[in-house]
Design a protein around this motif. Structure first.
Motif, PDB file in Angstrom:
ATOM      1  N   GLY A  19       0.813   2.684  -8.849  1.00 26.29           N
ATOM      2  CA  GLY A  19       1.928   1.765  -9.092  1.00 26.29           C
ATOM      3  C   GLY A  19       1.436   0.328  -9.062  1.00 26.29           C
ATOM      4  N   PRO A  20       2.217  -0.606  -9.604  1.00 33.18           N
ATOM      5  CA  PRO A  20       1.785  -1.999  -9.693  1.00 33.18           C
ATOM      6  C   PRO A  20       1.528  -2.654  -8.337  1.00 33.18           C
ATOM      7  N   GLU A  21       2.185  -2.196  -7.288  1.00 33.84           N
ATOM      8  CA  GLU A  21       1.973  -2.787  -5.970  1.00 33.84           C
ATOM      9  C   GLU A  21       1.109  -1.921  -5.055  1.00 33.84           C
ATOM     10  N   ASP A  22       0.602  -0.786  -5.558  1.00 30.75           N
ATOM     11  CA  ASP A  22      -0.279   0.051  -4.742  1.00 30.75           C
ATOM     12  C   ASP A  22      -1.532  -0.722  -4.384  1.00 30.75           C
ATOM     13  N   ARG A  23      -1.922  -0.622  -3.118  1.00 30.41           N
ATOM     14  CA  ARG A  23      -3.120  -1.335  -2.676  1.00 30.41           C
ATOM     15  C   ARG A  23      -3.873  -0.453  -1.713  1.00 30.41           C
ATOM     16  N   GLY A  24      -5.159  -0.748  -1.584  1.00 29.61           N
ATOM     17  CA  GLY A  24      -6.001   0.020  -0.671  1.00 29.61           C
ATOM     18  C   GLY A  24      -6.777   1.081  -1.419  1.00 29.61           C
ATOM     19  N   ALA A  25      -7.275   2.042  -0.673  1.00 31.99           N
ATOM     20  CA  ALA A  25      -8.134   3.082  -1.254  1.00 31.99           C
ATOM     21  C   ALA A  25      -7.285   4.070  -2.045  1.00 31.99           C
ATOM     22  N   LEU A  26      -7.557   4.169  -3.338  1.00 26.49           N
ATOM     23  CA  LEU A  26      -6.890   5.141  -4.197  1.00 26.49           C
ATOM     24  C   LEU A  26      -7.673   6.447  -4.236  1.00 26.49           C
ATOM     25  N   TRP A  27      -8.955   6.386  -3.902  1.00 27.85           N
ATOM     26  CA  TRP A  27      -9.823   7.571  -3.902  1.00 27.85           C
ATOM     27  C   TRP A  27     -10.979   7.320  -2.965  1.00 27.85           C
ATOM     28  N   ARG A  28     -11.450   8.402  -2.320  1.00 27.16           N
ATOM     29  CA  ARG A  28     -12.627   8.341  -1.439  1.00 27.16           C
ATOM     30  C   ARG A  28     -13.535   9.522  -1.708  1.00 27.16           C
ATOM     31  N   LEU A  29     -14.807   9.289  -1.648  1.00 34.13           N
ATOM     32  CA  LEU A  29     -15.769  10.383  -1.696  1.00 34.13           C
ATOM     33  C   LEU A  29     -15.645  11.127  -0.374  1.00 34.13           C
ATOM     34  N   ALA A  30     -15.380  12.418  -0.430  1.00 38.31           N
ATOM     35  CA  ALA A  30     -15.100  13.164   0.799  1.00 38.31           C
ATOM     36  C   ALA A  30     -15.875  14.479   0.877  1.00 38.31           C
ATOM     37  N   GLU A  31     -16.907  14.625   0.073  1.00 35.78           N
ATOM     38  CA  GLU A  31     -17.646  15.884   0.044  1.00 35.78           C
ATOM     39  C   GLU A  31     -18.426  16.088   1.335  1.00 35.78           C
ATOM     40  N   GLN A  32     -18.431  17.311   1.828  1.00 38.66           N
ATOM     41  CA  GLN A  32     -19.193  17.641   3.031  1.00 38.66           C
ATOM     42  C   GLN A  32     -20.685  17.491   2.752  1.00 38.66           C
ATOM     43  N   GLY A  33     -21.428  17.015   3.742  1.00 39.79           N
ATOM     44  CA  GLY A  33     -22.878  16.920   3.627  1.00 39.79           C
ATOM     45  C   GLY A  33     -23.379  15.744   2.804  1.00 39.79           C
ATOM     46  N   ARG A  34     -22.506  14.853   2.394  1.00 42.58           N
ATOM     47  CA  ARG A  34     -22.932  13.728   1.554  1.00 42.58           C
ATOM     48  C   ARG A  34     -23.704  12.710   2.385  1.00 42.58           C
ATOM     49  N   GLU A  35     -24.515  11.919   1.693  1.00 51.44           N
ATOM     50  CA  GLU A  35     -25.237  10.828   2.332  1.00 51.44           C
ATOM     51  C   GLU A  35     -24.685   9.474   1.915  1.00 51.44           C
ATOM     52  N   LEU A  36     -23.697   9.477   1.023  1.00 55.15           N
ATOM     53  CA  LEU A  36     -23.077   8.246   0.541  1.00 55.15           C
ATOM     54  C   LEU A  36     -21.586   8.247   0.847  1.00 55.15           C
ATOM     55  N   ASP A  37     -21.017   7.066   0.895  1.00 54.95           N
ATOM     56  CA  ASP A  37     -19.574   6.893   0.895  1.00 54.95           C
ATOM     57  C   ASP A  37     -19.234   6.042  -0.316  1.00 54.95           C
ATOM     58  N   ALA A  38     -18.112   6.322  -0.918  1.00 53.97           N
ATOM     59  CA  ALA A  38     -17.630   5.543  -2.054  1.00 53.97           C
ATOM     60  C   ALA A  38     -16.117   5.491  -1.972  1.00 53.97           C
ATOM     61  N   ASN A  39     -15.539   4.370  -2.385  1.00 54.82           N
ATOM     62  CA  ASN A  39     -14.098   4.176  -2.362  1.00 54.82           C
ATOM     63  C   ASN A  39     -13.661   3.447  -3.614  1.00 54.82           C
ATOM     64  N   LEU A  40     -12.566   3.892  -4.204  1.00 53.17           N
ATOM     65  CA  LEU A  40     -11.913   3.157  -5.281  1.00 53.17           C
ATOM     66  C   LEU A  40     -10.790   2.378  -4.614  1.00 53.17           C
ATOM     67  N   VAL A  41     -10.870   1.056  -4.671  1.00 56.28           N
ATOM     68  CA  VAL A  41      -9.916   0.189  -3.982  1.00 56.28           C
ATOM     69  C   VAL A  41      -9.174  -0.646  -5.013  1.00 56.28           C
ATOM     70  N   ARG A  42      -7.871  -0.768  -4.807  1.00 55.19           N
ATOM     71  CA  ARG A  42      -7.062  -1.589  -5.708  1.00 55.19           C
ATOM     72  C   ARG A  42      -6.303  -2.624  -4.897  1.00 55.19           C
ATOM     73  N   LEU A  43      -6.347  -3.867  -5.385  1.00 60.94           N
ATOM     74  CA  LEU A  43      -5.564  -4.954  -4.811  1.00 60.94           C
ATOM     75  C   LEU A  43      -4.594  -5.443  -5.883  1.00 60.94           C
ATOM     76  N   PRO A  44      -3.306  -5.551  -5.569  1.00 64.24           N
ATOM     77  CA  PRO A  44      -2.362  -6.075  -6.565  1.00 64.24           C
ATOM     78  C   PRO A  44      -2.591  -7.570  -6.799  1.00 64.24           C
ATOM     79  N   PRO A  45      -1.988  -8.132  -7.825  1.00 57.85           N
ATOM     80  CA  PRO A  45      -2.178  -9.553  -8.126  1.00 57.85           C
ATOM     81  C   PRO A  45      -1.938 -10.435  -6.905  1.00 57.85           C
ATOM     82  N   GLY A  46      -2.882 -11.343  -6.656  1.00 57.19           N
ATOM     83  CA  GLY A  46      -2.774 -12.292  -5.567  1.00 57.19           C
ATOM     84  C   GLY A  46      -3.093 -11.760  -4.180  1.00 57.19           C
ATOM     85  N   ALA A  47      -3.337 -10.465  -4.053  1.00 54.83           N
ATOM     86  CA  ALA A  47      -3.633  -9.884  -2.731  1.00 54.83           C
ATOM     87  C   ALA A  47      -5.023 -10.308  -2.265  1.00 54.83           C
TER      88      ALA A  47
END
Length: 167
Positions: A19-47
């Protein structure tokens, strides 16, 4: 651990569904045994994500959609789609979304999990031991992603950008 390559997410679909005002992590890498972390983050306009510092990990930030800026304390870095920013550990930074909002992917080495170390009794009688439980730190746990902030009075989460509840 599954060692087979596979598609985990289609980021533009996740961004389209947000949504247009959704903010924060929309997706996270969550696989077991991973050595990396990754996040898709969204900030609305002006945030904004307030100034913070990551003491342990280097972070790679890749702008996917929108724009904004990273304030480093000494300079302002303009963010546009496809910009890649390296945020070295111990660097201070703040993020501000532009008028179209800002969506970015962060990638870093996975943090080690929290562990409870066994108590090793001292044989030295001059060493005093305090008992009891540690102070509650629930007010330092991000309500969006669960990260424990090292800051005693956090305003924004350094992982996902979520604002902590007012104190």
């Amino acid at each position: 651990m599954n060692s087979t390559a596979r598609i985990l997410a289609v980021l533009d679909e996740l961004l389209t569904e947000a949504g247009p005002e959704d903010r924060g992590a929309l997706w996270r890498l969550a696989e077991q045994g991973r050595e990396l972390d990754a996040n898709l983050v969204r900030l609305p306009p002006g945030a904004e994500v307030g100034e913070h510092q990551e003491d342990i990990l280097d972070v790679l930030l890749v702008v996917l959609v929108g724009g904004g800026r990273v304030l480093t304390g000494t300079e302002t870095l303009e963010l546009t789609p496809t910009t890649v920013v390296w945020l070295p550990r111990t660097s201070r930074r703040a993020l501000a979304a532009g008028p179209d909002g800002l969506a970015y992917l962060t990638v870093h080495r996975r943090r080690p999990g929290l562990t409870i170390k066994p108590s090793i009794p001292s044989t030295d009688a001059s060493v005093a031991h305090e008992g009891g439980e540690g102070p509650c730190m629930l007010d330092r746990v991000c309500p969006a992603c669960g990260r424990l902030s090292p800051d005693p009075a956090p305003v924004f989460c350094s992982r996902c950008g979520e604002r902590f509840p007012e104190r």
